[in-house]
Structure formats: structure tokens, C-alpha cells
Design a protein around this motif. Structure first.
Motif: not given
Length: 264
Positions: A119-135, A166-169
Motif C-alpha cells: 500500500i503506497s502512501e499515495e493510495q492510503m491518502e487517496r482512500t482517506f481523502r475520498t472516504n473520510v475527508f469527503g464525509a 485485503v482492504l487495510l486502508d
């Protein structure tokens, strides 16, 4: 997708959202589409936010189905991870509808990775931006327009309770949303604004074949007590219940349409 997800409501509407306005992120397909159509059938005006050009056809189809229910509707494209996109979406909803009564934070992304080290830093940040920051962005910008009796609903996940190796982030973001629901419900209780969540189990949406290997897709949902994945129209009624006056004494809670898997 084969078979196509079931997203059409199963019953006639009864006006439970008559006169209400709802904004739904990730409303172009899957659970978001099923919720948009069901809300429209129950009398709500509906605005949906979707991510990019690749989803435009889905968004247009959702709008068509919503309008067939006799509801006013619009769709806006944009990255929910950006505060300015959320602000513009909320502003357009207020301009076109005159008010916002229901906020559905449903947009999400997930990426299958078997190892944390993949899991890249970019993927981790992207997932948080959509799923958490978006809300966070949508809720923050909508809050000044909400009033007593308004409802905020977040789509979290069974992974917030049980994890998913397999969906850690993704699991981490859904746990963050669970905490957000609980904290914000207490924060807004005195204002009479309810905050709740829905934590689906394995649901057959376009996100599944788009993010899982083919062999995993073939077995998707079969490990649940009901031995199958759920359909989007089996989740949308939970959001309807939390959005309408039937749930007027419920806040800080999460419903679990997950095929029978116990969670705590």
C-alpha cells in the motif's frame, strides 16, 4: 456486471420524504443509486455527486430513473476529497432546492492489497481523502443549512467492525467513519440533527468487480449466513428509515444489512 445489481425499490412510495431535499455522494451507482431512487419514490428532491467522466453515463442513468419517480434531480461531477467541490455541490443544492434536509455520505473507494507493504502512501491518502475527508467536507458545508429534524447518514461498513485483511486502508477509513458518526451525533443532539450510519456487509455493486480479483468476485458474499451477497436495494431501505421521521428517536446508531453476520 453479470448479473446486474438490483437497485429499484420493491414497494410503492408512501410520501415519507415528501417535501424533503437530499444530497447523496457516490450517488451514480450501487447503494447510492438505489438510495437516490428510493428517496425519490418517497417524495424527496435528490442531488447526487459523482467522481469523474468515466461515471457520467451512470450518473445520467440514475438521474433518468430518479426523474421517472417524479422527483426533481441534478448531478454534479467532482472529487469529494476536495473541500471546494463539496462546497460547490452543497451551494448548488441550496440554490436549486431551497434547502437541505438529508445528507448521505456514501462515496467510497477501495483497493485490494494483500500486503501492508504494497500500500503506497499515495493510495492510503487517496482512500482517506475520498472516504473520510469527503464525509467531513460535505457535512461541514451542509451543516449551516440543516435544521432540527435533519438527518445525516454515513455509509460505513462491516469492515469497521471485523476488518478485512485485503482492504487495510479501506477498513481503516470505515472505522474512522464509525467514530465520526458517534462523535458528531453527540455534538449535534442539542440541535435536533440526527447522525446515524449503515454498515453493509458484502453488497453486489460495481465497486466489487472493479477492485477484487476475478476468483474473489466469484466467491463474493457466499461466506455470509445467507450464503449470498446483498443487493443495493436491500441496503437503501435502511437509509430511508434513518432519513425519515420513523427514526426520530434514533441517533448515533448503525444499522447492519450484512446477510446475518453478528457484529458488536
Amino acid at each position: 456486471m453479470h448479473p446486474e445489481p438490483d437497485f429499484m425499490p420493491r414497494y410503492p412510495g408512501s410520501g415519507r420524504l415528501s417535501g424533503k431535499s437530499a444530497i447523496i455522494t457516490g450517488g451514480d451507482s450501487g447503494i447510492g443509486r438505489a438510495t437516490a431512487i428510493l428517496f425519490a419514490r418517497e417524495g424527496a428532491k435528490v442531488a447526487i455527486l459523482y467522481k469523474d467522466e468515466e461515471e457520467t453515463a451512470d450518473a445520467e442513468e440514475t438521474m433518468r430513473l430518479v426523474r421517472e419517480e417524479g422527483a426533481q434531480c441534478f448531478a454534479k461531477m467532482g472529487d469529494i476529497g476536495l473541500s471546494g467541490v463539496a462546497e460547490a455541490f452543497v451551494a448548488q443544492a441550496v440554490e436549486e432546492f431551497g434547502s437541505i434536509d438529508i445528507v448521505v455520505n456514501n462515496a467510497a473507494e477501495q483497493h485490494y492489497q494483500e500486503e501492508l507493504t504494497d500500500i503506497s502512501e499515495e493510495q492510503m491518502e487517496r482512500t482517506f481523502r475520498t472516504n473520510v475527508f469527503g464525509a467531513f467536507h460535505i457535512t461541514k458545508h451542509a451543516l449551516p443549512y440543516l435544521k432540527e429534524g435533519s438527518s445525516i447518514i454515513c455509509t460505513t461498513s462491516i469492515t469497521a467492525y471485523r476488518g478485512q485483511p485485503v482492504l487495510l486502508d479501506y477498513s481503516s477509513t470505515k472505522g474512522a467513519l464509525l467514530a465520526f458518526i458517534r462523535a458528531l451525533s453527540a455534538n449535534l443532539a442539542e440541535k435536533g440533527i440526527r447522525v446515524n450510519g449503515v454498515a453493509p456487509g458484502p453488497i453486489w455493486t460495481p465497486l466489487i468487480p472493479a477492485s477484487f480479483p476475478a476468483d474473489k468476485v466469484e466467491e463474493f458474499g457466499k461466506s455470509t449466513p445467507l450464503k449470498r451477497p446483498g443487493q443495493p436495494n436491500e441496503v437503501a431501505p435502511s437509509l430511508l428509515f434513518l432519513a425519515c421521521e420513523d427514526a426520530s428517536y434514533i441517533t448515533g446508531q448503525v444499522l447492519h444489512p450484512n446477510g446475518g453476520t453478528p457484529v458488536s
